[in-house]
Design a protein around this motif. Structure first.
Motif, PDB file in Angstrom:
ATOM      1  N   TRP A  93      -4.759  -1.005  -3.663  1.00  0.00           N
ATOM      2  CA  TRP A  93      -3.915   0.401  -4.172  1.00  0.00           C
ATOM      3  C   TRP A  93      -3.741   1.250  -5.458  1.00  0.00           C
ATOM      4  O   TRP A  93      -3.717   1.768  -6.144  1.00  0.00           O
ATOM      5  CB  TRP A  93      -3.408   0.967  -2.504  1.00  0.00           C
ATOM      6  CG  TRP A  93      -3.901   1.231  -1.986  1.00  0.00           C
ATOM      7  CD1 TRP A  93      -3.967   0.581  -0.359  1.00  0.00           C
ATOM      8  CD2 TRP A  93      -4.275   2.681  -1.374  1.00  0.00           C
ATOM      9  NE1 TRP A  93      -4.207   1.582   0.145  1.00  0.00           N
ATOM     10  CE2 TRP A  93      -4.513   3.116  -0.228  1.00  0.00           C
ATOM     11  CE3 TRP A  93      -4.381   4.159  -2.007  1.00  0.00           C
ATOM     12  CZ2 TRP A  93      -5.195   4.080   0.981  1.00  0.00           C
ATOM     13  CZ3 TRP A  93      -4.629   4.892  -1.839  1.00  0.00           C
ATOM     14  CH2 TRP A  93      -5.563   5.060  -0.072  1.00  0.00           C
ATOM     15  N   PRO A  94      -3.097  -0.725  -5.943  1.00  0.00           N
ATOM     16  CA  PRO A  94      -2.394  -0.095  -7.130  1.00  0.00           C
ATOM     17  C   PRO A  94      -3.492  -0.158  -8.912  1.00  0.00           C
ATOM     18  O   PRO A  94      -2.751   0.594  -9.137  1.00  0.00           O
ATOM     19  CB  PRO A  94      -1.681  -1.661  -7.083  1.00  0.00           C
ATOM     20  CG  PRO A  94      -1.366  -2.469  -6.603  1.00  0.00           C
ATOM     21  CD  PRO A  94      -2.545  -1.720  -5.354  1.00  0.00           C
ATOM     22  N   LYS A 132       6.203   1.933 -11.110  1.00  0.00           N
ATOM     23  CA  LYS A 132       4.810   0.928 -10.943  1.00  0.00           C
ATOM     24  C   LYS A 132       5.776  -0.566 -11.630  1.00  0.00           C
ATOM     25  O   LYS A 132       5.520  -1.148 -12.246  1.00  0.00           O
ATOM     26  CB  LYS A 132       4.704   2.079 -12.894  1.00  0.00           C
ATOM     27  CG  LYS A 132       3.365   1.395 -13.752  1.00  0.00           C
ATOM     28  CD  LYS A 132       2.938   2.052 -14.559  1.00  0.00           C
ATOM     29  CE  LYS A 132       1.858   1.538 -15.343  1.00  0.00           C
ATOM     30  NZ  LYS A 132       0.539   2.225 -16.029  1.00  0.00           N
ATOM     31  N   ILE A 169       6.835  -2.730  -9.243  1.00  0.00           N
ATOM     32  CA  ILE A 169       5.623  -3.203  -7.708  1.00  0.00           C
ATOM     33  C   ILE A 169       4.730  -4.440  -9.363  1.00  0.00           C
ATOM     34  O   ILE A 169       4.940  -5.212  -8.408  1.00  0.00           O
ATOM     35  CB  ILE A 169       4.091  -2.275  -7.644  1.00  0.00           C
ATOM     36  CG1 ILE A 169       4.771  -1.089  -6.595  1.00  0.00           C
ATOM     37  CG2 ILE A 169       3.177  -2.656  -7.260  1.00  0.00           C
ATOM     38  CD1 ILE A 169       3.877   0.414  -6.409  1.00  0.00           C
ATOM     39  N   ILE A 212      -1.468   1.224 -11.920  1.00  0.00           N
ATOM     40  CA  ILE A 212      -0.668   0.255 -12.432  1.00  0.00           C
ATOM     41  C   ILE A 212      -0.869  -0.526 -12.772  1.00  0.00           C
ATOM     42  O   ILE A 212       0.194  -1.110 -13.946  1.00  0.00           O
ATOM     43  CB  ILE A 212       0.175  -0.041 -10.689  1.00  0.00           C
ATOM     44  CG1 ILE A 212       1.239   1.258 -10.442  1.00  0.00           C
ATOM     45  CG2 ILE A 212       1.530  -1.036 -10.688  1.00  0.00           C
ATOM     46  CD1 ILE A 212       1.418   1.174  -8.588  1.00  0.00           C
ATOM     47  N   SER A 218       2.678   1.709  -3.498  1.00  0.00           N
ATOM     48  CA  SER A 218       1.518   2.604  -3.948  1.00  0.00           C
ATOM     49  C   SER A 218       0.964   3.743  -4.210  1.00  0.00           C
ATOM     50  O   SER A 218       0.875   4.281  -5.321  1.00  0.00           O
ATOM     51  CB  SER A 218       0.146   1.029  -4.243  1.00  0.00           C
ATOM     52  OG  SER A 218       0.437   0.136  -5.069  1.00  0.00           O
ATOM     53  N   ALA A 256      -3.205   3.428  -8.501  1.00  0.00           N
ATOM     54  CA  ALA A 256      -2.656   4.788  -8.855  1.00  0.00           C
ATOM     55  C   ALA A 256      -1.721   3.863 -10.640  1.00  0.00           C
ATOM     56  O   ALA A 256      -0.708   4.509 -11.477  1.00  0.00           O
ATOM     57  CB  ALA A 256      -1.524   3.433  -8.202  1.00  0.00           C
ATOM     58  N   ASP A 298       1.095  -1.106   0.016  1.00  0.00           N
ATOM     59  CA  ASP A 298      -0.155  -0.194  -0.005  1.00  0.00           C
ATOM     60  C   ASP A 298       1.236   0.991  -0.129  1.00  0.00           C
ATOM     61  O   ASP A 298       0.686   1.597  -0.798  1.00  0.00           O
ATOM     62  CB  ASP A 298      -1.238  -0.123   1.121  1.00  0.00           C
ATOM     63  CG  ASP A 298      -0.423  -0.256   2.502  1.00  0.00           C
ATOM     64  OD1 ASP A 298       0.680  -1.186   2.592  1.00  0.00           O
ATOM     65  OD2 ASP A 298      -0.962  -0.558   3.925  1.00  0.00           O
ATOM     66  N   TYR A 346      -1.834  -8.642  -5.725  1.00  0.00           N
ATOM     67  CA  TYR A 346      -0.423  -8.069  -5.300  1.00  0.00           C
ATOM     68  C   TYR A 346       0.153  -8.080  -3.906  1.00  0.00           C
ATOM     69  O   TYR A 346      -1.483  -8.320  -3.789  1.00  0.00           O
ATOM     70  CB  TYR A 346      -0.646  -6.127  -5.845  1.00  0.00           C
ATOM     71  CG  TYR A 346      -0.762  -6.006  -7.358  1.00  0.00           C
ATOM     72  CD1 TYR A 346       0.290  -5.899  -7.834  1.00  0.00           C
ATOM     73  CD2 TYR A 346      -1.923  -5.987  -7.825  1.00  0.00           C
ATOM     74  CE1 TYR A 346       0.926  -4.870  -9.050  1.00  0.00           C
ATOM     75  CE2 TYR A 346      -1.547  -4.942  -9.531  1.00  0.00           C
ATOM     76  CZ  TYR A 346      -0.439  -5.325  -9.740  1.00  0.00           C
ATOM     77  OH  TYR A 346      -0.401  -4.848 -11.201  1.00  0.00           O
TER      78      TYR A 346
END
Length: 474
Positions: free
Chosen positions: A251-252, A217, A220, A257, A184, A255, A181, A232
């Motif tokens: 959270w990704p 990015k 991750i 991601i 991200s 973002a 988290d 993830y």
């Protein structure tokens, strides 16, 4: 209605309208004033009775306060933190109200908070069009970012922070060295820092943060993604993935991601009853985990409104409007049904955390103060922000002069007297003898996009004054 009132919402379920109105009234209790002794200027947002003001509350509260028609300002609580920035760029996550000094945080020696100021500020810009503020805060946040990099970034490009900094205190994440988290959130931060630099046409700063974003990015995706389980994960000191699936895995999305294929896999788990598809969306721990508790027990399964908000905002990034709206509506029904045992929504409280399987506040034996009642920095995200943006479906950008209305189908609903800078707008839909009609009123021109999912999408310039349009004629 005067200009000094909160915007009114219209929705076919009167309970949603009532809790929206009540939340604005309750927010009055969350305003604290600074004193000469503590050196805090003006009013700020904090939980009633709290000795401490928290960075997370200042950030999350800004998302609903921007809708208060400037009755409650979204920015002073954030400024309280910026004004305390230290020469090395540090901003601590909590300050004691009596002294204005940093509050000591157990298991978090540096007092690191969630690095989401840029997300909040970018949102404030779109609701206020205040470019000068963007310029002022960008330099503060640039120094803050440099402090985080210097203090917490490791040679592999990831951040190693105490788990306490993520806010998910008792989440069963033993062995976590690089938390998913926080890393991200740093990607979210880089994304919005770059966007704010673009607003100022500052190409160098924008490029700097884009570079930081893509580096995070890539790491991750390569280190924290489990291709077999399609999720993830946190990783340990040796960069090995840990098995636990927590809400941090979403959270990704915020973002941006995951690519579409990865996003598909993690979004599928939101409706899978084995994982995060509980009746009340969304639990903080996958139901498949041995530590999952139907009582919630803090971050072992409780539904926290601020994290449900985060997931819904992540779904928006991938255009999953219907799932976002459906989740917001179910979440709100559970909040309403949890107010009192006999479903009398006119009494009772909103709560900091909820049960995942049935209605009611979460439980945690041995913790009589959990969950806190009327924890509005989380709850108002649902009863105000999700209500306007995801249930009624309105997305507003002042600098772009746009209002997007994204809905799966036409219903009797809308918003009345929402102040956009010096412009009050009203958008209401109802059914007349001539079919579905949208009534609008505005003091200035803006561009209105109606998107009835899968059926129609149309953008029209809306002149000042009153007008109405028939949907069938679009």
């Amino acid at each position: 209605m005067t200009k000094h009132d909160f915007p009114k919402i219209h929705f076919y379920d009167q309970d949603f309208v009532d809790i929206y109105n009540k939340t604005w009234a309750w927010l009055n209790d969350c305003w604290n004033s600074g004193t000469e002794k503590n050196g805090i200027e003006g009013k700020f947002f904090s939980y009633p009775g709290s000795q401490v003001v928290y960075q997370s509350d200042a950030i999350y509260s800004s998302f609903f306060l921007v809708y208060s028609n400037r009755i409650y300002q979204a920015t002073p609580s954030l400024d309280l933190f910026y004004n305390r920035q230290e020469p090395n760029g540090a901003i601590r996550c909590a300050y004691t109200i009596n002294t204005g000094l940093p509050a000591h945080e157990k298991d978090n020696a540096e007092g690191l908070g969630i690095p989401l100021f840029a997300w909040a500020e970018h949102n404030i810009y779109h609701k206020s069009a205040n470019k000068k503020r963007v310029k002022d805060v960008l330099s503060v946040l640039h120094k803050y970012n440099a402090w985080i990099d210097k203090t917490f970034k490791k040679s592999n490009g990831l951040y190693r922070v105490p788990l306490a900094a993520t806010g998910m205190l008792n989440s069963p994440r033993e062995g976590t060295y690089y938390s998913l988290d926080f890393n991200s959130m740093m990607a979210v931060n880089a994304l919005f820092m770059s966007a704010m630099a673009d607003i100022l046409n500052d190409k160098d700063t924008s490029f700097l943060y884009k570079k930081q974003y893509f580096a995070l990015k890539t790491r991750i995706n390569s280190l924290m993604w489990d291709p077999d389980g399609g999720f993830y994960h946190d990783i340990d000191k040796n960069e090995k993935r840990l098995p636990v699936k927590t809400i941090a895995g979403y959270w990704p999305l915020l973002a941006e991601i995951p690519n579409d294929e990865k996003a598909e896999k993690i979004i599928a788990k939101l409706t899978d009853p084995e994982h995060f598809g509980t009746p009340h969306p969304f639990p903080t721990l996958s139901r498949s985990d041995k530590n999952f508790s139907e009582e919630g027990r803090g971050y072992k399964g409780s539904v926290y409104p601020h994290l449900t908000f985060m997931v819904i905002k992540g779904l928006e990034r991938y255009q999953r409007w219907e799932l976002a709206r459906d989740s917001a509506i179910r979440h709100l029904y559970f909040m309403l049904d949890s107010m009192t045992p006999d479903s009398d929504h006119h009494r009772g409280n909103l709560w900091e955390a909820y049960l995942p399987i049935k209605e009611g506040p979460a439980k945690w034996s041995g913790k009589p103060d959990f969950p806190r009642p009327q924890y509005l920095s989380y709850d108002a995200l649902s009863t105000i922000c999700l209500t306007i943006e995801n249930i009624v479906g309105l997305f507003i950008s002042l600098p772009r002069k746009t209002v997007d209305w994204i809905i799966p189908n036409l219903e009797v609903m809308g918003v009345e007297n929402l102040s956009l800078k010096k412009n009050m707008i009203t958008i209401l839909s109802n059914k007349s003898g001539r079919g579905w009609e949208i009534h609008m009123e505005s003091e200035k021109l803006y561009y209105f996009t109606i998107n009835i999912l899968g059926k129609k999408k149309k953008t029209l310039p809306i002149p000042s004054g009153k007008c109405s349009m028939l949907i069938d004629k679009l």
